[in-house]
Design a protein around this motif. Sequence first.
Motif: not given
Length: 327
Positions: A35-44
């Motif tokens: 939706s917004c394009g936020l990127l995340l690491a697996p352990d976020a």
Amino acid sequence: MRRCFVCAADMLEPSVRHLAYPGGERRDFPIACASCGLLLAPDADPARCRADLAARLAGPTFVPDPAGAYGLDLYTLRSAATALGLGIRPQDAAGRAELRRPHAVRAAQADLYALDGRERVPVSLGLLCRPPDLDRVLAAVAAHAAWTDDVVVLLDAAAASPRTVSDEGFPHDAVRVAARPLDGDFAAQRNALQDLAHHPWMLQLDADETLDLAVGRRLPALAALAEAGDVLSVGLARRNRVDGLLSDVFPDVQYRLNRKAVRYEGRVHERPALDGGWPRSFVALHGAIEHHLGRAHVLARSRRYESLAPGRGRPEEEAALLRPFRA
């Protein structure tokens, strides 16, 4: 983590995106919000990420953390900043271009400013309703005098009796009533309402929707932010409340703040047709439209829409609307 900690969408999915940080460091992110394009690491950790983002938005400039568990490009940062009542200014020509061509590889870095400042563009308010709802809708428009001086109500009817609405706070003739048969085509009705705006931007609401005053006050500043980024349409989250209970269909973004020339398409579940596509829109996160529904209406809605536009009625949405919100 089930929902995006920035926009609350239940749309986290595998990603092959990466970001380049000042100094040349590159980070790969295997999770992204569609939706917004936020990127995340697996352990976020969403709580820690949310707190870190708020701290980085507290100063005059947003500076990214190359070691952080989340990442944003400028397009995503623009939406994220609105949740705290802020706008962004790209720091160079490349940043201005990245806003028009999301999603960028460069990690976001931008100057920040308060949306409560002087950068504002006049916004009209348009309301769609049926004749039985007219008195109730007109009784509620006075609250919007804090942010607009142009209100037009479009009735689903062949004609409307001339009437002047004298509400304290509005200039003379600021509230108008027009009429046009809906005839089963929601996009055409919204386009007719767009044409009635006196200002270059219009926010549209339906008779069963309300908007908090604090949310409305920031719409002229959002329109100015949009114009600075060559944006045509701004989406707002919508809280669907069925018999008062928040539905799992959230944020249910509705692109209702549009330049007057924008045209909607689709007889049902209509959306703006944008020259340049979705990059010429963004989602504002400073508040939400409140949508007040009854269970009986939900049960009948998708069937009616399917009859108007076969294959477009979204019958699967009925169950989601009746399901309580899941964080």
